[in-house]
Scaffold this motif. Structure first.
Motif, short mmCIF file in Angstrom:
data_model
loop_
_atom_site.label_atom_id
_atom_site.label_comp_id
_atom_site.label_asym_id
_atom_site.label_seq_id
_atom_site.Cartn_x
_atom_site.Cartn_y
_atom_site.Cartn_z
N SER A 42 77.31 39.13 54.45
CA SER A 42 76.55 40.37 54.30
C SER A 42 77.27 41.57 54.89
N GLY A 43 77.03 42.71 54.29
CA GLY A 43 77.46 43.97 54.87
C GLY A 43 78.95 44.08 55.00
N ASN A 44 79.38 44.56 56.17
CA ASN A 44 80.80 44.80 56.39
C ASN A 44 81.60 43.51 56.56
N LYS A 45 80.93 42.38 56.72
CA LYS A 45 81.64 41.11 56.99
C LYS A 45 82.59 40.76 55.85
N TRP A 46 82.15 40.94 54.60
CA TRP A 46 83.02 40.61 53.49
C TRP A 46 84.24 41.52 53.46
N PHE A 47 84.06 42.80 53.72
CA PHE A 47 85.16 43.74 53.67
C PHE A 47 86.23 43.38 54.71
N LYS A 48 85.79 42.88 55.87
CA LYS A 48 86.75 42.48 56.90
C LYS A 48 87.43 41.16 56.58
N LEU A 49 86.79 40.32 55.79
CA LEU A 49 87.36 39.03 55.44
C LEU A 49 88.25 39.07 54.21
N LYS A 50 88.00 40.02 53.32
CA LYS A 50 88.63 40.01 51.99
C LYS A 50 90.15 39.84 52.05
N TYR A 51 90.83 40.73 52.76
CA TYR A 51 92.29 40.70 52.76
C TYR A 51 92.84 39.64 53.71
N ASN A 52 92.04 39.23 54.69
CA ASN A 52 92.44 38.10 55.52
C ASN A 52 92.49 36.82 54.72
N LEU A 53 91.48 36.60 53.88
CA LEU A 53 91.47 35.39 53.05
C LEU A 53 92.56 35.45 51.98
N ALA A 54 92.81 36.65 51.46
CA ALA A 54 93.90 36.80 50.50
C ALA A 54 95.25 36.46 51.14
N ALA A 55 95.43 36.88 52.40
CA ALA A 55 96.67 36.57 53.11
C ALA A 55 96.80 35.07 53.35
N ALA A 56 95.68 34.43 53.66
CA ALA A 56 95.70 32.98 53.87
C ALA A 56 96.11 32.25 52.59
N ALA A 111 90.61 46.09 58.68
CA ALA A 111 90.44 47.54 58.51
C ALA A 111 90.77 47.96 57.08
N GLN A 112 91.79 47.34 56.49
CA GLN A 112 92.15 47.65 55.10
C GLN A 112 90.98 47.39 54.17
N GLY A 113 90.31 46.27 54.36
CA GLY A 113 89.15 45.98 53.52
C GLY A 113 88.04 46.99 53.71
N CYS A 114 87.85 47.44 54.94
CA CYS A 114 86.77 48.38 55.23
C CYS A 114 87.04 49.78 54.66
N GLU A 115 88.30 50.07 54.33
CA GLU A 115 88.58 51.34 53.66
C GLU A 115 87.88 51.42 52.31
N GLU A 116 87.61 50.27 51.69
CA GLU A 116 86.98 50.26 50.38
C GLU A 116 85.51 50.67 50.43
N ILE A 117 84.91 50.63 51.62
CA ILE A 117 83.48 50.92 51.74
C ILE A 117 83.15 52.31 51.20
N LEU A 118 84.00 53.28 51.48
CA LEU A 118 83.72 54.65 51.05
C LEU A 118 84.12 54.91 49.60
N THR A 119 84.59 53.89 48.90
CA THR A 119 84.94 54.05 47.49
C THR A 119 83.88 53.49 46.56
N ILE A 120 82.84 52.85 47.11
CA ILE A 120 81.82 52.20 46.28
C ILE A 120 81.00 53.25 45.53
N HIS A 121 80.64 54.31 46.23
CA HIS A 121 79.90 55.43 45.64
C HIS A 121 80.62 56.72 46.03
N PRO A 122 80.41 57.81 45.30
CA PRO A 122 80.99 59.10 45.71
C PRO A 122 80.42 59.53 47.06
N THR A 123 81.28 59.70 48.05
CA THR A 123 80.81 60.02 49.40
C THR A 123 81.50 61.26 49.98
N ALA A 124 82.33 61.92 49.20
CA ALA A 124 83.11 63.05 49.72
C ALA A 124 82.23 64.22 50.14
N GLY A 125 81.01 64.32 49.59
CA GLY A 125 80.15 65.45 49.90
C GLY A 125 79.41 65.35 51.21
#
Length: 297
Positions: free
Chosen positions: A37-51, A147-161
């Motif tokens: 849930s939540g940020n957990k997947w974003f932190k795991l995504k690239y770690n599992l890819a590296a594994a 941290a790389q995975g968590c960068e994607e969080i702000l790309t899910i929806h437009p958040t620049a405003g």
């Protein structure tokens, strides 16, 4: 293993304490998956890819007996086809709580160590650093891949405003990803849920890209007594927020984040016409440690 982010909504909310002229919205990462849930997947995504890229077959990671990270890693590893070992802080309880039960049910091997030995978990002489088939993920996914995975969080929806981005901070990994991705005009604010968490300044800085441009700061006075400390006021706030918005939150991270947000609003922290984005980092499984009926959802 990939998830679609389509079910994650950006929910503007209104409460009795939000003044006119201030817009607030929650990015609902809790909607991603019931367990990962939540940020957990974003932190795991690239770690599992590296594994996977390294040919590893086992993941070793760390956490306490109620760690959302342990619970999420167990499920993610099972789904991705990895064996998993959790190094758990503290002696084995006579009756495991829901987090450990869930982790074991998904195949995670649980290794209990004393709190003193747990402090040495990153010692390079530990056995798990010498297994060719093993990748070690730090506690809470706190590394560059997290941290790389968590960068994607702000790309899910437009958040620049949004003028301000608020997020609870445990290890600071999610906050580092947000800072790396945020625009120069945005202020990223971390709310540490641990008491005496000034060490997070360095832990976060170590994960920042040299080219990050966002302003950021940590506000240390909203931990509510310390990590996992729960007060009647916090429970009442979480219940009232749910009754006013229909959004469930957790007692460890997002509940305290929103309570801190209310306190900052009441202190006049945000200028008129601010647009505030709050990150719902999930972790609702942590609420299972409460007695039934404590929460309104």
């Amino acid at each position: 293993m990939l998830f679609s982010y389509q079910q994650i909504t950006l929910d503007t909310f209104h409460t009795s304490w939000l003044p006119e002229g201030l817009e607030a919205a929650l990015l609902r990462l809790d909607q991603l998956h019931p367990a990962i849930s939540g940020n957990k997947w974003f932190k795991l995504k690239y770690n599992l890819a590296a594994a996977k890229a390294a040919g590893a077959t086992r993941i070793v990671t760390f956490g306490g007996a109620y760690s959302n990270h342990i619970a999420a890693t167990a499920v993610a590893c099972k789904m991705a086809g990895f064996a998993a070992t959790g190094i758990i802080r503290g002696e084995q309880p006579a009756i495991p709580g829901h987090t450990l039960q869930q982790a074991a049910a998904h195949g995670m091997e649980l290794v209990f160590v004393s709190r003193e030995d747990y402090k040495n978990k990153y010692d390079p002489s530990q056995w798990y650093y010498h297994q060719a088939d093993t990748l070690v993920i730090p506690e809470g996914g706190h590394n560059a891949a997290g941290a790389q995975g968590c960068e994607e969080i702000l790309t899910i929806h437009p958040t620049a405003g949004y003028t301000h981005i608020l997020c609870a901070a445990g290890t600071g990994t999610t906050l580092a990803g947000l800072i790396n991705q945020a625009a120069p005009s945005q202020q990223v604010i971390g709310i540490p849920v641990l008491k005496g968490a000034q060490f997070l300044e360095k832990d976060i800085s170590d994960l920042l890209r040299p080219d990050h441009t966002a302003q950021w700061r940590l506000l240390y006075d909203h931990h509510g007594g310390g990590y996992a400390k729960i007060s009647p006021g916090l429970i009442d706030f979480i219940n009232t927020f749910y009754q006013e918005t229909g959004i469930p939150t957790d007692i460890i991270y997002t509940g305290k984040l929103l309570l801190a947000f209310r306190e900052l609003v009441q202190q006049g922290y945000f200028p008129d016409n601010s647009r505030v984005l709050l990150i719902h980092t999930g972790g609702l499984q942590g609420n299972l440690s409460l007695a039934p009926g404590t929460l309104a959802f």
